[in-house]
Write an enzyme that holds these catalytic residues in place. Structure first.
Site, PDB file in Angstrom:
ATOM      1  N   CYS A 108      21.604  10.715   1.862  1.00 43.84           N
ATOM      2  CA  CYS A 108      20.761  11.681   1.136  1.00 43.84           C
ATOM      3  C   CYS A 108      21.053  13.152   1.448  1.00 43.84           C
ATOM      4  CB  CYS A 108      19.295  11.342   1.349  1.00 43.84           C
ATOM      5  SG  CYS A 108      18.939   9.649   0.856  1.00 43.84           S
ATOM      6  N   HIS A 242      14.567  17.172  -0.158  1.00 41.15           N
ATOM      7  CA  HIS A 242      15.025  15.879  -0.694  1.00 41.15           C
ATOM      8  C   HIS A 242      13.832  15.103  -1.258  1.00 41.15           C
ATOM      9  CE1 HIS A 242      16.691  12.018  -1.209  1.00 41.15           C
ATOM     10  NE2 HIS A 242      16.291  11.511  -0.055  1.00 41.15           N
ATOM     11  N   ASN A 272      13.821   8.529  -5.810  1.00 39.05           N
ATOM     12  CA  ASN A 272      14.787   9.024  -4.820  1.00 39.05           C
ATOM     13  C   ASN A 272      16.201   8.752  -5.332  1.00 39.05           C
ATOM     14  OD1 ASN A 272      16.507   9.322  -2.640  1.00 39.05           O
ATOM     15  ND2 ASN A 272      15.183   8.246  -1.186  1.00 39.05           N
TER      16      ASN A 272
HETATM   17  N1  COA Z   1       3.864  -2.722  -4.163  1.00 39.37           N
HETATM   18  C1  COA Z   1       2.833  -3.303  -3.565  1.00 39.37           C
HETATM   19  N2  COA Z   1       2.828  -3.608  -2.255  1.00 39.37           N
HETATM   20  C2  COA Z   1       3.903  -3.257  -1.535  1.00 39.37           C
HETATM   21  C3  COA Z   1       5.013  -2.631  -2.110  1.00 39.37           C
HETATM   22  C4  COA Z   1       4.980  -2.364  -3.484  1.00 39.37           C
HETATM   23  N3  COA Z   1       5.978  -1.757  -4.134  1.00 39.37           N
HETATM   24  N4  COA Z   1       5.937  -2.413  -1.154  1.00 39.37           N
HETATM   25  C5  COA Z   1       5.435  -2.895  -0.020  1.00 39.37           C
HETATM   26  N5  COA Z   1       4.218  -3.400  -0.232  1.00 39.37           N
HETATM   27  C6  COA Z   1       3.328  -4.006   0.733  1.00 39.37           C
HETATM   28  C7  COA Z   1       4.060  -4.649   1.862  1.00 39.37           C
HETATM   29  O1  COA Z   1       4.370  -5.987   1.538  1.00 39.37           O
HETATM   30  C8  COA Z   1       3.060  -4.569   2.979  1.00 39.37           C
HETATM   31  O2  COA Z   1       2.106  -5.589   2.799  1.00 39.37           O
HETATM   32  P1  COA Z   1       1.491  -6.352   4.059  1.00 39.37           P
HETATM   33  O3  COA Z   1       0.792  -5.309   4.874  1.00 39.37           O
HETATM   34  O4  COA Z   1       0.575  -7.347   3.432  1.00 39.37           O
HETATM   35  O5  COA Z   1       2.648  -6.944   4.763  1.00 39.37           O
HETATM   36  C9  COA Z   1       2.365  -3.260   2.704  1.00 39.37           C
HETATM   37  O6  COA Z   1       2.568  -2.976   1.314  1.00 39.37           O
HETATM   38  C10 COA Z   1       2.930  -2.119   3.521  1.00 39.37           C
HETATM   39  O7  COA Z   1       2.156  -1.026   3.152  1.00 39.37           O
HETATM   40  P2  COA Z   1       2.095   0.252   4.023  1.00 39.37           P
HETATM   41  O8  COA Z   1       2.079  -0.059   5.483  1.00 39.37           O
HETATM   42  O9  COA Z   1       0.969   1.096   3.492  1.00 39.37           O
HETATM   43  O10 COA Z   1       3.467   0.929   3.678  1.00 39.37           O
HETATM   44  P3  COA Z   1       3.877   2.367   4.079  1.00 39.37           P
HETATM   45  O11 COA Z   1       2.712   3.264   4.181  1.00 39.37           O
HETATM   46  O12 COA Z   1       4.807   2.313   5.241  1.00 39.37           O
HETATM   47  O13 COA Z   1       4.690   2.831   2.808  1.00 39.37           O
HETATM   48  C11 COA Z   1       6.920   3.332   2.151  1.00 39.37           C
HETATM   49  C12 COA Z   1       5.933   2.230   2.532  1.00 39.37           C
HETATM   50  C13 COA Z   1       8.288   2.699   1.950  1.00 39.37           C
HETATM   51  C14 COA Z   1       6.447   3.987   0.875  1.00 39.37           C
HETATM   52  C15 COA Z   1       6.961   4.378   3.300  1.00 39.37           C
HETATM   53  O14 COA Z   1       7.164   3.737   4.529  1.00 39.37           O
HETATM   54  C16 COA Z   1       8.042   5.391   3.088  1.00 39.37           C
HETATM   55  O15 COA Z   1       8.000   6.148   2.148  1.00 39.37           O
HETATM   56  N6  COA Z   1       9.023   5.475   3.992  1.00 39.37           N
HETATM   57  C17 COA Z   1      10.128   6.389   3.815  1.00 39.37           C
HETATM   58  C18 COA Z   1      11.088   5.751   2.882  1.00 39.37           C
HETATM   59  C19 COA Z   1      12.099   6.705   2.376  1.00 39.37           C
HETATM   60  O16 COA Z   1      11.767   7.712   1.833  1.00 39.37           O
HETATM   61  N7  COA Z   1      13.354   6.324   2.556  1.00 39.37           N
HETATM   62  C20 COA Z   1      14.449   7.063   2.070  1.00 39.37           C
HETATM   63  C21 COA Z   1      14.688   8.204   2.952  1.00 39.37           C
HETATM   64  S1  COA Z   1      16.123   8.925   2.440  1.00 39.37           S
END
Ligand code: COA
Length: 315
Positions: A108, A242, A272
């Site tokens: 990225c 980003h 993204n």
């Molecule tokens: N729809 C519904 N549920 C989803 C889902 C989706 N698209 N994706 C994951 N879940 C569920 C998971 O299965 C998990 O369920 P569980 O608790 O029953 O196991 C739960 O949601 C996880 O939720 P949460 O802990 O609130 O997730 P989060 O707050 O960590 O958010 C991201 C997840 C990926 C959005 C977040 O971690 C993030 O943005 N990270 C950075 C990612 C990024 O930007 N990467 C690229 C960088 S270059």
């Protein structure tokens, strides 16, 4: 160096969160509050090389330069269908470029890494004009049955033309090598001699850890870079961050204690797009007439590697 042209190109297919909910247990109610993404552009029959070439043509047009006036071409890309030749060579052929060209895979922050390489060539007195393109198709990296990754990405390309000048005030590149946070593997051709186990693994990501890295790296580097170039936050007109996740951008904004108006965003309808994200945002803001002469733009990006980078550019 000085920026004299920008361009971008995105696939025509728009995939909304509701469309994803047709085959995944997901939807607006999960995706929007956690990421800010409402829809994304996804490659269907386009190629990433055509998107890259389109973005470059628009940037060259704006710069008023012909392909033969470009002395160096840098392409930032994580994955495309070709293993060889490089994507920069494939795009260069479409554009009719005659200069040396290289690919970089810096995930990225690739657009900022490419800016650093370009600036080094300017400082060495080796070039008059440099073309950079970030062309990415991250939607081809994820498992579309994995709702935790495939909802996050969109495809596209952004390009920029730089010429001699002193508008780039500073750049910081940073690496914290760790291949356990974001990674993907693919198998190569079998041979009669390979004995190790190999497998194709779609994009894997430890979301929460990446989130923390992104906010920490971005805020630390932006503050350090501003200090290095003798500017303060009050001098900054816009933060070109980003577009990975609106919550990451909000956390950076809050930490820096800066207003919403300094953070242009396009994540709502792009998702993204890896290294293309900053380049597409730059072109969209530029074409919308957001920037005026003397504005200070601070770029910040972070991603797989783990790599991160920041740059200060005067408009
Ligand atoms: N729809 C519904 N549920 C989803 C889902 C989706 N698209 N994706 C994951 N879940 C569920 C998971 O299965 C998990 O369920 P569980 O608790 O029953 O196991 C739960 O949601 C996880 O939720 P949460 O802990 O609130 O997730 P989060 O707050 O960590 O958010 C991201 C997840 C990926 C959005 C977040 O971690 C993030 O943005 N990270 C950075 C990612 C990024 O930007 N990467 C690229 C960088 S270059």
């Amino acid at each position: 160096m000085k920026l004299i042209g920008t361009g971008s190109a995105i696939p025509s297919k728009v995939v909304t969160n509701a469309m994803l909910s047709e085959f995944l247990d997901t939807g607006d109610e999960w995706i929007i509050p956690r990421t800010g993404i409402e829809s994304r552009h996804v490659i269907t029959n386009e190629t990433v090389e055509d998107l890259g070439a389109d973005a470059c043509r628009k940037a060259l047009d704006m710069a008023g330069l012909r392909p033969e006036e470009i002395d160096f071409f840098i392409c930032s890309n994580v994955v495309n269908e070709y293993i060889t030749p490089s994507l920069s060579c494939i795009i260069a052929e479409k554009l009719g470029l005659t200069c040396p060209c290289i690919d970089i895979n810096c995930a990225c922050p690739g657009f900022i890494y490419a800016m650093e390489i370009a600036e080094t060539h300017f400082l060495a007195g080796k070039v008059r004009n440099v073309l950079i393109v970030s062309a990415e198709e991250p939607t081809r990296m994820t498992d579309w049955a994995d709702r935790s990754t495939c909802v996050l990405f969109g495809d596209g390309a952004g390009a920029a033309v730089f010429t001699k000048g002193d508008n780039l005030k500073g750049i910081r590149l940073n690496a914290r090598p760790d291949s356990s946070k974001i990674w993907q593997k693919r198998t190569l051709m079998p041979t009669p001699y390979v004995t190790k186990e190999e497998s194709d693994v779609p994009l894997q990501m430890r979301g929460k850890e990446v989130f923390k890295f992104a906010v920490g790296a971005s805020t630390t580097e932006v503050e350090a870079l501003l200090k290095e170039v003798g500017l303060t936050k009050s001098d900054v007109s816009y933060y070109m961050v980003h577009q990975a996740n609106l919550r990451i951008i909000d956390a950076i904004k809050k930490y820096l204690d800066e207003p919403d108006s300094k953070f242009p965003v396009n994540i709502r309808d792009h998702g993204n797009s890896s290294s293309a994200s900053c380049a597409i945002l730059l072109d969209e803001c530029n074409r919308a007439g957001l920037f005026k002469s003397g504005d200070i733009l601070v770029f910040s990006a972070f991603g797989a590697g783990l790599l991160s980078a920041a740059a200060v550019l005067e408009w």
